[in-house]
Design an enzyme around this catalytic site. Sequence first.
Site, mmCIF file in Angstrom:
data_model
loop_
_atom_site.group_PDB
_atom_site.id
_atom_site.type_symbol
_atom_site.label_atom_id
_atom_site.label_comp_id
_atom_site.label_asym_id
_atom_site.label_seq_id
_atom_site.Cartn_x
_atom_site.Cartn_y
_atom_site.Cartn_z
ATOM 1 N N CYS A 1 1.021 -1.114 -0.005
ATOM 2 C CA CYS A 1 0.216 0.213 0.056
ATOM 3 C C CYS A 1 0.792 1.272 -0.048
ATOM 4 C CB CYS A 1 -0.928 -0.025 1.073
ATOM 5 S SG CYS A 1 -2.384 1.054 0.663
ATOM 6 N N HIS B 1 -3.373 -5.098 1.996
ATOM 7 C CA HIS B 1 -2.662 -5.162 3.079
ATOM 8 C C HIS B 1 -2.757 -6.851 3.563
ATOM 9 C CE1 HIS B 1 -2.155 -0.995 4.991
ATOM 10 N NE2 HIS B 1 -3.081 -0.948 3.839
ATOM 11 N N GLU C 1 -1.137 -8.197 5.740
ATOM 12 C CA GLU C 1 -0.853 -8.324 7.020
ATOM 13 C C GLU C 1 -2.099 -8.220 8.038
ATOM 14 O OE1 GLU C 1 -0.483 -5.770 5.484
ATOM 15 O OE2 GLU C 1 -0.849 -4.152 6.618
HETATM 16 N N1 GLN Z 1 -3.759 6.490 1.048
HETATM 17 C C1 GLN Z 1 -2.490 6.046 1.554
HETATM 18 C C2 GLN Z 1 -1.483 6.885 0.828
HETATM 19 O O1 GLN Z 1 -1.502 7.725 -0.138
HETATM 20 C C3 GLN Z 1 -2.183 4.768 1.530
HETATM 21 C C4 GLN Z 1 -3.026 3.758 2.378
HETATM 22 C C5 GLN Z 1 -2.505 2.792 3.064
HETATM 23 O O2 GLN Z 1 -1.273 2.582 3.113
HETATM 24 N N2 GLN Z 1 -3.473 1.867 3.277
HETATM 25 O O3 GLN Z 1 -0.201 6.993 0.925
#
Ligand code: GLN
Length: 192
Positions: free
Chosen positions: A77, A170, A172
């Site tokens: 992410c 994610h 995890e």
């Molecule tokens: N929206 C976050 C970003 O732009 C990422 C979201 C996340 O890691 N769950 O960094």
Amino acid sequence: MKIGVLALQGAFHEHIKMLNQLGVEAVEVRLPADLDGLSGLIIPGGESTTIGKLAVIYKLMEPLRAFAAKKAVWGTCAGMIFMAKDIGIDQPLLGIMDIIVERNAFGRQVDSFETALNIDGLSGDKPFPAIFIRAPRLVEAQAGTQIISTLEDGTAVAAKQGNWLVTSFHPELTGDDRMHQMFIDMAQAMNE
Ligand code: GLN
């Protein structure tokens, strides 16, 4: 074998827990010296702008790039955003992986969602329960980069490039440890 988890901000505890469940020692990385002796590094989800700013403050940018040149690195992410070469906006990035990423790519109504994904190279036949939270998407994976999972509409959400792995979601936060096992195997292969 020891795997580090970048612990500046975000979901690092959960990665550490999952690595431990798989019998791997996990180390919180906050300073360049914490990278010594690690076989791989996970960059967790969280807020990529915050992770980037803190990495600059703690003088981690060059040490992280040097580490990534030799070892396995997995960005989930926000971690995927941080590893990308291009996200179309200006914020501190490691900029190591040949991918174009769009932040917060899934709009308001689907801020968070869970879906079953097929992922190339994952063990077992069951799809992976992927949790997306204000997730980025892969807009483009350039030469040398291999997309390993897409949503039903074709949106790319996971990719590999040599010893680097990125996922929009994610792993995890699920009870499924197969992505972590896949990364441990990548880290092991780099050590041999
Ligand atoms: N929206 C976050 C970003 O732009 C990422 C979201 C996340 O890691 N769950 O960094």
